[in-house]
Design an enzyme around this catalytic site. Structure first.
Site, short mmCIF file in Angstrom:
data_model
loop_
_atom_site.label_atom_id
_atom_site.label_comp_id
_atom_site.label_asym_id
_atom_site.label_seq_id
_atom_site.Cartn_x
_atom_site.Cartn_y
_atom_site.Cartn_z
N ASP A 107 -10.48 -3.07 -3.83
CA ASP A 107 -11.10 -4.01 -2.79
C ASP A 107 -12.28 -4.82 -3.28
O ASP A 107 -12.88 -4.48 -4.74
CB ASP A 107 -11.47 -3.15 -1.84
CG ASP A 107 -10.58 -2.47 -0.94
OD1 ASP A 107 -9.49 -3.12 -0.97
OD2 ASP A 107 -10.91 -1.33 -0.24
N1 URA Z 1 -8.71 2.91 -1.53
C1 URA Z 1 -9.44 1.92 -1.03
O1 URA Z 1 -9.87 2.23 0.07
N2 URA Z 1 -10.07 0.73 -1.53
C2 URA Z 1 -9.88 0.59 -2.87
O2 URA Z 1 -9.97 -0.60 -3.49
C3 URA Z 1 -8.91 1.37 -3.72
C4 URA Z 1 -8.45 2.71 -3.11
#
Ligand code: URA
Length: 250
Positions: A107
């Site tokens: 993310d």
């Molecule tokens: N899980 C999440 O919620 N975000 C990420 O970036 C990776 C795994």
């Protein structure tokens, strides 16, 4: 002037096995350069000019790159975006030439280990849902994470869309009180990669991830000496460990 590279490195980069497997193949006489059997796996070749063959089949050379990045917050893990800065924008211009792309997504606000490569096959294998490559995250979570959560994550929790997660290993590293709230520092290993998975797993147990960092992916661990926003090439050992992982099929 052509590129000069050790024949074992070239073959290993082309996916013929780890450096030690290639060494063995050389000993067994499986590798030829310009029709002659190679005796020394450290032989320097020019893939543009020399004809390299493995078990009699010509090896088509393609330059591959592998970078480990410590992703900073605020950039997206995509190759292009109309508006946002991407992890590719963080690469030096010469490192963009071979068009590496991020293996999987973190993310925008997630930090930590991100592998970038132009080796589509390796990327595909690392991301394949059938391979269940483990990914470990360290997170700071608002809420008192405890044994109940460990058990629920071990059994699988239902996410907001009803999907039940595969067993995941949760470890609590620390608990702190801050402004009347409890915060937990945890490590979580998951064996799949659903959208926003870690955040959604904690939502499923009524807690909130406030900081998320990926610390490993398969056999590859984040090099903690890399400041956020920087990257380096994988070492031969790291690359070998990824290839062994691939060969072991786990
Ligand atoms: N899980 C999440 O919620 N975000 C990420 O970036 C990776 C795994």
């Amino acid at each position: 002037m052509g590129k000069r590279i050790r024949v074992d490195k070239l073959l290993s980069h082309m996916g013929f096995g780890t450096r030690s497997e290639i060494k063995k193949a050389v000993k067994q006489g499986k590798v030829t350069v310009d029709g002659k059997t190679v005796k020394d796996s450290g032989l320097i070749v020019d893939p543009g000019h020399n004809e390299i063959a493995y078990e009699g089949s010509p090896v088509v050379y393609r330059d591959v790159v592998y970078f480990m990045m410590n992703k900073p917050p605020g950039v997206i893990s995509a190759t292009e975006d109309g508006r946002e800065r991407t992890v590719i924008d963080l690469l030096e211009p010469e490192d963009r030439l071979l068009e590496p792309f991020p293996v999987g997504r973190l993310d925008k606000d997630t930090v930590g280990l991100l592998l970038l490569t132009n080796d589509g096959q390796l990327a595909h294998e690392l991301l394949s849902p059938r391979k269940h490559v483990p990914k470990t995250y360290q997170a700071r979570v608002r809420g008192d994470v405890g044994d109940d959560d460990k058990q629920r994550f071990q059994e699988g929790v239902a996410l907001d869309d009803g999907y039940v997660t595969m067993p995941a290993e949760l470890q609590v590293l620390e608990r702190q009180n801050q402004d009347g709230d409890v915060y937990s520092t945890i490590r979580l290993t998951i064996h799949e990669g659903k959208f926003h998975q870690v955040k959604r797993m904690f939502e499923a147990v009524d807690k909130k991830v406030v900081y998320l960092k990926r610390v490993s992916m398969g056999p590859l661990g984040l090099d903690e000496t890399l400041p956020e926003g920087t990257y380096r090439e994988l070492t031969e050992e790291e690359l070998d460990s990824l290839r062994m992982h691939r060969h072991s099929g786990s």
